[in-house]
Design a protein around this motif. Structure first.
Motif, PDB file in Angstrom:
ATOM      1  N   SER A  40       0.898  -0.838   0.064  1.00 32.53           N
ATOM      2  CA  SER A  40       0.007   0.012  -0.393  1.00 32.53           C
ATOM      3  C   SER A  40       0.776   1.533   0.148  1.00 32.53           C
ATOM      4  CB  SER A  40      -0.570  -0.255   1.300  1.00 32.53           C
ATOM      5  OG  SER A  40      -1.794  -1.426   1.325  1.00 32.53           O
ATOM      6  N   GLY A  41       1.903   1.437  -1.124  1.00 31.16           N
ATOM      7  CA  GLY A  41       2.546   2.824  -0.692  1.00 31.16           C
ATOM      8  C   GLY A  41       3.775   2.604   0.129  1.00 31.16           C
ATOM      9  N   ARG A  42       3.793   1.908   1.169  1.00 27.03           N
ATOM     10  CA  ARG A  42       5.055   1.565   2.417  1.00 27.03           C
ATOM     11  C   ARG A  42       6.058   0.774   1.828  1.00 27.03           C
ATOM     12  NH1 ARG A  42      -0.686   3.015   3.171  1.00 27.03           N
ATOM     13  NH2 ARG A  42      -0.763   4.379   5.188  1.00 27.03           N
ATOM     14  N   LEU A  43       6.934   1.605   1.733  1.00 32.14           N
ATOM     15  CA  LEU A  43       8.735   0.712   1.825  1.00 32.14           C
ATOM     16  C   LEU A  43       8.084  -0.360   3.032  1.00 32.14           C
ATOM     17  CD1 LEU A  43      11.244  -0.665   0.011  1.00 32.14           C
ATOM     18  CD2 LEU A  43      12.420   1.250   1.625  1.00 32.14           C
ATOM     19  N   VAL A  44       8.388  -2.110   2.533  1.00 29.92           N
ATOM     20  CA  VAL A  44       8.806  -2.653   3.720  1.00 29.92           C
ATOM     21  C   VAL A  44      10.083  -3.521   3.542  1.00 29.92           C
ATOM     22  CG1 VAL A  44       7.722  -5.191   3.963  1.00 29.92           C
ATOM     23  CG2 VAL A  44       5.925  -3.317   3.214  1.00 29.92           C
ATOM     24  N   ALA A  45      10.662  -3.547   2.125  1.00 30.44           N
ATOM     25  CA  ALA A  45      11.375  -4.597   2.780  1.00 30.44           C
ATOM     26  C   ALA A  45      12.426  -4.132   1.111  1.00 30.44           C
ATOM     27  CB  ALA A  45      11.891  -6.000   3.236  1.00 30.44           C
ATOM     28  N   LEU A  46      14.057  -4.351   0.914  1.00 24.74           N
ATOM     29  CA  LEU A  46      14.219  -4.316  -0.389  1.00 24.74           C
ATOM     30  C   LEU A  46      15.312  -5.782  -0.030  1.00 24.74           C
ATOM     31  CD1 LEU A  46      16.728  -0.938   0.004  1.00 24.74           C
ATOM     32  CD2 LEU A  46      14.531  -1.625  -1.253  1.00 24.74           C
ATOM     33  N   VAL A  47      15.091  -6.707  -1.041  1.00 24.55           N
ATOM     34  CA  VAL A  47      14.812  -8.426  -0.965  1.00 24.55           C
ATOM     35  C   VAL A  47      16.295  -8.594  -2.299  1.00 24.55           C
ATOM     36  CG1 VAL A  47      13.866  -8.778   0.631  1.00 24.55           C
ATOM     37  CG2 VAL A  47      13.894  -8.455  -2.298  1.00 24.55           C
ATOM     38  N   SER A  48      16.954  -9.266  -2.461  1.00 24.25           N
ATOM     39  CA  SER A  48      17.714  -9.828  -3.163  1.00 24.25           C
ATOM     40  C   SER A  48      17.043 -11.179  -3.281  1.00 24.25           C
ATOM     41  CB  SER A  48      19.366 -10.137  -2.803  1.00 24.25           C
ATOM     42  OG  SER A  48      20.627 -10.588  -4.111  1.00 24.25           O
ATOM     43  N   LEU A  49      16.680 -11.549  -4.972  1.00 25.74           N
ATOM     44  CA  LEU A  49      16.425 -13.049  -4.850  1.00 25.74           C
ATOM     45  C   LEU A  49      16.394 -13.486  -6.541  1.00 25.74           C
ATOM     46  CD1 LEU A  49      12.586 -11.191  -4.318  1.00 25.74           C
ATOM     47  CD2 LEU A  49      13.538 -12.960  -2.534  1.00 25.74           C
ATOM     48  N   LEU A  50      16.218 -14.745  -6.500  1.00 23.63           N
ATOM     49  CA  LEU A  50      16.210 -15.699  -7.545  1.00 23.63           C
ATOM     50  C   LEU A  50      14.653 -15.183  -8.804  1.00 23.63           C
ATOM     51  CD1 LEU A  50      17.830 -17.525  -8.435  1.00 23.63           C
ATOM     52  CD2 LEU A  50      15.928 -19.524  -8.248  1.00 23.63           C
ATOM     53  N   PRO A  51      14.582 -14.804  -9.903  1.00 22.33           N
ATOM     54  CA  PRO A  51      13.889 -14.047 -10.513  1.00 22.33           C
ATOM     55  C   PRO A  51      12.615 -14.772 -10.986  1.00 22.33           C
ATOM     56  CG  PRO A  51      15.465 -14.029 -12.571  1.00 22.33           C
ATOM     57  CD  PRO A  51      15.766 -14.929 -10.801  1.00 22.33           C
ATOM     58  N   THR A  52      11.890 -15.865  -9.285  1.00 17.89           N
ATOM     59  CA  THR A  52      10.835 -16.861  -9.846  1.00 17.89           C
ATOM     60  C   THR A  52      10.014 -15.841  -8.674  1.00 17.89           C
ATOM     61  OG1 THR A  52      12.343 -18.320  -8.534  1.00 17.89           O
ATOM     62  CG2 THR A  52      12.561 -18.727 -10.884  1.00 17.89           C
ATOM     63  N   LEU A  53       8.473 -16.879  -9.380  1.00 20.22           N
ATOM     64  CA  LEU A  53       7.427 -16.894  -7.744  1.00 20.22           C
ATOM     65  C   LEU A  53       7.149 -15.646  -7.057  1.00 20.22           C
ATOM     66  CD1 LEU A  53       7.329 -20.459  -6.234  1.00 20.22           C
ATOM     67  CD2 LEU A  53       5.838 -19.576  -7.897  1.00 20.22           C
ATOM     68  N   LEU A  54       7.710 -14.229  -7.649  1.00 20.44           N
ATOM     69  CA  LEU A  54       8.452 -13.098  -7.110  1.00 20.44           C
ATOM     70  C   LEU A  54       6.541 -12.755  -7.295  1.00 20.44           C
ATOM     71  CD1 LEU A  54       9.866 -11.236 -10.232  1.00 20.44           C
ATOM     72  CD2 LEU A  54      10.759 -12.331  -7.341  1.00 20.44           C
ATOM     73  N   ARG A  55       5.317 -12.803  -7.093  1.00 20.46           N
ATOM     74  CA  ARG A  55       4.544 -12.339  -6.697  1.00 20.46           C
ATOM     75  C   ARG A  55       3.723 -13.270  -5.276  1.00 20.46           C
ATOM     76  NH1 ARG A  55       0.074 -14.098  -9.002  1.00 20.46           N
ATOM     77  NH2 ARG A  55      -1.198 -12.224  -8.226  1.00 20.46           N
TER      78      ARG A  55
END
Length: 269
Positions: A40-55
């Motif tokens: 809802s527009g609030r920054l929660v986290a900055l994360v490093s991920l494998l680009p799968t199952l992002l939702r």
């Protein structure tokens, strides 16, 4: 599970053997990208991920960190490198985010200045006791764990963590999720349950990495009563599992043995 071309990168490398041989090879490794997670527009986290199952990761992270519940998530989308979640009550989210950020600062403090009791406080936050009383057999556990090795990324690269969520006795798991971090793999798997509105929690969560307190707390917040790994637990993992009523199983390897640390009443022998 997606193809290696979408989830890995490659470059030239040099392989050195014990007999002195040297060869040039093309080596593949996991593709890692940095994402911004907002709610809802609030920054929660900055994360490093494998680009799968992002939702799945986005909503799973909110649930397993105690920032939201499955029923409070209204929508989730991916916009480039931003994962956007809309929640039902942004005001309630604000108070939870304040606590979450305070906890994050606490965890980053030098460990020597914190007592074990203090370190457990953020892990126990919003972790309710899991009271489901169904039973599983050792064969159920070994069968579910075996699915971790069926991940193509895990088999061919060996540099990712895998999480599977399975129904005892099922022929296949509900979901297999991979990531460069074991926590993110759990978030993705839990997020799959949330996005697909799967309310059943008579499930096992199986992971490829060690069972630390923060990882066990994620499973407990998701309401999953049995957590198993091919590796073992830490002391906080055992303590959180005991307090949350989670059955914690380590060293479940090769259909030969496993070790039950907590919640033995759910194991049918």
């Amino acid at each position: 599970m997606q193809g290696l071309e979408l989830t890995s990168a490659s470059s030239k490398a040099m392989r050195v053997w014990s007999d002195g041989r040297v060869e040039e090879i093309t080596e593949r490794y996991p593709l890692e990208k940095a994402y911004k997670l907002t709610a809802s527009g609030r920054l929660v986290a900055l994360v490093s991920l494998l680009p799968t199952l992002l939702r799945e990761f986005a909503c799973g992270f909110l649930v397993t960190e105690g920032l939201s519940t499955p029923g409070s998530i209204r929508s989730v989308s991916v916009d480039g490198l931003e994962l956007k979640v809309e929640v039902e009550d942004p005001a309630a989210l604000d108070s939870k985010l304040s606590f979450y950020r305070a906890v994050s600062r606490l965890i980053r403090a030098p460990c020597s200045s914190l007592s074990p009791e203090t370190l457990l406080l953020p892990l126990e936050a919003k972790v309710r006791e899991v009271k489901l009383s169904f039973k599983v057999t050792p064969s159920d556990v070994w069968s579910a764990i075996s699915w971790l090795r069926k991940s193509k990324l895990y088999r061919e690269l060996g540099m990712v963590h895998v999480c599977a969520i399975a129904k005892p006795g099922a022929e296949a798991p509900m979901v297999i999720a991979e990531d460069v971090g074991r926590h993110s793999a759990v978030d993705k798997a839990v997020g799959y349950l949330v996005l697909n509105r799967i309310a059943d929690r008579e499930l096992m969560l199986c992971v490829s990495g060690r069972l630390t307190g923060d990882l066990v707390a994620k499973a407990a917040r998701a309401g999953i009563p049995i957590v198993a790994s091919i590796s073992g637990p830490t002391s906080t993992g055992v303590e959180i599992a005991r307090k949350a009523g989670v059955t914690l199983i380590g060293f479940a390897r090769g259909a030969r043995r496993l070790t039950v640390y907590t919640g033995e009443e759910r194991i049918a022998i």
